[in-house]
Enzyme design. Sequence first.
Site, PDB file in Angstrom:
ATOM      1  CD  GLU A  90     -69.539  64.508  -6.946  1.00 21.71           C
ATOM      2  OE1 GLU A  90     -69.191  63.050  -6.668  1.00 21.71           O
ATOM      3  OE2 GLU A  90     -70.661  65.116  -6.496  1.00 21.71           O
ATOM      4  CB  CYS A 111     -71.272  72.167 -10.191  1.00 20.04           C
ATOM      5  SG  CYS A 111     -71.123  71.848  -8.603  1.00 20.04           S
ATOM      6  CB  CYS A 118     -63.768  68.716   1.846  1.00 17.16           C
ATOM      7  SG  CYS A 118     -63.609  70.597   2.570  1.00 17.16           S
ATOM      8  CB  CYS A 122     -69.452  71.318   6.580  1.00 18.53           C
ATOM      9  SG  CYS A 122     -68.624  72.786   6.286  1.00 18.53           S
ATOM     10  CB  CYS A 125     -70.569  68.709   3.401  1.00 17.40           C
ATOM     11  SG  CYS A 125     -69.837  68.377   1.881  1.00 17.40           S
ATOM     12  CB  CYS A 339     -71.528  69.112  -2.651  1.00 19.42           C
ATOM     13  SG  CYS A 339     -70.144  69.472  -1.685  1.00 19.42           S
TER      14      CYS A 339
HETATM   15  N1  SAH Z   1     -66.189  74.048   0.113  1.00 21.03           N
HETATM   16  C1  SAH Z   1     -67.121  75.020  -0.657  1.00 21.03           C
HETATM   17  C2  SAH Z   1     -67.698  74.623  -1.814  1.00 21.03           C
HETATM   18  C3  SAH Z   1     -68.053  73.153  -2.261  1.00 21.03           C
HETATM   19  S1  SAH Z   1     -69.677  72.861  -1.456  1.00 21.03           S
HETATM   20  C4  SAH Z   1     -68.273  75.518   0.549  1.00 21.03           C
HETATM   21  O1  SAH Z   1     -68.342  74.942   1.230  1.00 21.03           O
HETATM   22  O2  SAH Z   1     -68.968  76.521  -0.066  1.00 21.03           O
HETATM   23  C5  SAH Z   1     -70.769  73.545  -2.245  1.00 21.03           C
HETATM   24  C6  SAH Z   1     -72.037  73.736  -1.548  1.00 21.03           C
HETATM   25  O3  SAH Z   1     -72.712  72.594  -1.336  1.00 21.03           O
HETATM   26  C7  SAH Z   1     -71.910  74.498  -0.137  1.00 21.03           C
HETATM   27  O4  SAH Z   1     -72.769  75.501  -0.348  1.00 21.03           O
HETATM   28  C8  SAH Z   1     -72.362  73.107   0.627  1.00 21.03           C
HETATM   29  O5  SAH Z   1     -72.574  73.822   1.838  1.00 21.03           O
HETATM   30  C9  SAH Z   1     -73.354  72.467  -0.190  1.00 21.03           C
HETATM   31  N2  SAH Z   1     -73.864  71.141   0.308  1.00 21.03           N
HETATM   32  C10 SAH Z   1     -72.731  70.471   1.034  1.00 21.03           C
HETATM   33  N3  SAH Z   1     -73.587  69.235   1.314  1.00 21.03           N
HETATM   34  C11 SAH Z   1     -74.944  69.360   1.004  1.00 21.03           C
HETATM   35  C12 SAH Z   1     -76.091  68.504   1.094  1.00 21.03           C
HETATM   36  N4  SAH Z   1     -75.736  67.555   1.791  1.00 21.03           N
HETATM   37  N5  SAH Z   1     -77.300  69.216   0.899  1.00 21.03           N
HETATM   38  C13 SAH Z   1     -77.136  70.417   0.084  1.00 21.03           C
HETATM   39  N6  SAH Z   1     -76.179  71.264  -0.237  1.00 21.03           N
HETATM   40  C14 SAH Z   1     -75.070  70.664   0.554  1.00 21.03           C
HETATM   41 FE1  SF4 Z   2     -65.672  71.179   2.443  1.00 23.70          FE
HETATM   42 FE2  SF4 Z   2     -68.209  70.256   2.064  1.00 23.70          FE
HETATM   43 FE3  SF4 Z   2     -67.835  71.898   4.066  1.00 23.70          FE
HETATM   44 FE4  SF4 Z   2     -67.598  72.755   1.393  1.00 23.70          FE
HETATM   45  S1  SF4 Z   2     -69.475  71.984   2.471  1.00 23.70           S
HETATM   46  S2  SF4 Z   2     -66.203  73.188   3.287  1.00 23.70           S
HETATM   47  S3  SF4 Z   2     -67.118  70.889   0.795  1.00 23.70           S
HETATM   48  S4  SF4 Z   2     -67.138  69.930   4.186  1.00 23.70           S
END
Ligand code: SAH
Ligand code: SF4
Length: 354
Positions: A90, A111, A118, A122, A125, A339
């Site tokens: 996306e 974006c 991934c 995390c 996420c 994300c």
């Molecule tokens: N992997 C990279 C880039 C993609 S994630 C990273 O982690 O930075 C982009 C952003 O979206 C990151 O700051 C991530 O922590 C955030 N993100 C992921 N899940 C989210 C959620 N449920 N609510 C708000 N932000 C979120």
């Molecule tokens: Fe991967 Fe989501 Fe963590 Fe970014 S925030 S590193 S996309 S698992």
Amino acid sequence: MMEGHSLEKDGWESLLADLGEPRFRATQVLEWLYARRASRWEDMTNLPAGLRAKLAAALPISPLEVVRETGSADSTRKFLFRLADGQMIESVLIPASPALYGEASDRRTICISSQVGCAYGCRFCASGLDGLKRNLTAGEIVGQFLRVSELSGEKINNIVFMGMGEPMANFASLMRAIRILNAPWGGGLGARHITVSTSGLVPQIRELAAQPLQVRLAISLHGATDDVRNTIMPVNKKFPLGELLDACADYVRQKKQKITFEYILIGGVNDSPEQARLLAGHARALDAKINLIPYNAVEGLDWTRPEPDRQEEFLAAVRSGGADATLRREKGHDIAAACGQLRLQAVRSLKSRQ
Ligand code: SAH
Ligand code: SF4
């Protein structure tokens, strides 16, 4: 198969030379691909027909296939794309937002995703829930920019790698895509209008610092201590906070740039006054900017976003700690909140139909 949009100028020059073509052909091809945004070889009328046929067989340049589009022209628009092998990714288009960027801003941000899924997992996420499927090619990364530009009719002037995936874990394709997006013969975007977001891959932060381009760096910090980061970000076990902050300091020194700390606010996890105080300290030490983002609910995950009052208190605490911070209050402008979520819904609904 290699896509046409994965090649840089020197790549085109050597490929066309191998085909016995004169040097100026590369300029012609690039003009069709990026200035005119052609999506079919047969449209490139100043190339010999035989060459067009050869290129068509070897290097697809067809636009990404749209599976779903949500949102509206004056708010955030999300695009779900299907790739040639059926995988889905996306991209999100965020229009100029005076509240976010100041009254005079005409910033239009896309974006984009760097991987399918991934590997970093995390805990908050959506992108990491099913692990990593594969890396995107440079052409698939550039393709998101081209396709969203085309579909929206907007001139996109800002790119953030905050979609699905960990861009730093796909470093070679990331850099190749950035060079194409930045090149005068390509996307023509200033490197300072391209931001790479990472969960904290220290070796790649150092590698990016060593690159000539002035790309911006955003760190997904989400915790001001190892304790908190370890709870929600497994990557911290490999690259603990101290090492991450050292790499950030070197980046700032080398690039003479401000970096950004992204900080999702998750109720009862990282939103204490103590975390705010420590976060402010880390930011001040690096002169970094803090972006506070209320956690966006992900189906199947139990975290919650703090009440608005508590978000404001956290913001105030960070500011009184001397740091430059903003809190995203508007719905629909949560860049990061997108994300992986649109893809997750689509994949789940497809699975439930099977
Ligand atoms: N992997 C990279 C880039 C993609 S994630 C990273 O982690 O930075 C982009 C952003 O979206 C990151 O700051 C991530 O922590 C955030 N993100 C992921 N899940 C989210 C959620 N449920 N609510 C708000 N932000 C979120
Ligand atoms: Fe991967 Fe989501 Fe963590 Fe970014 S925030 S590193 S996309 S698992």
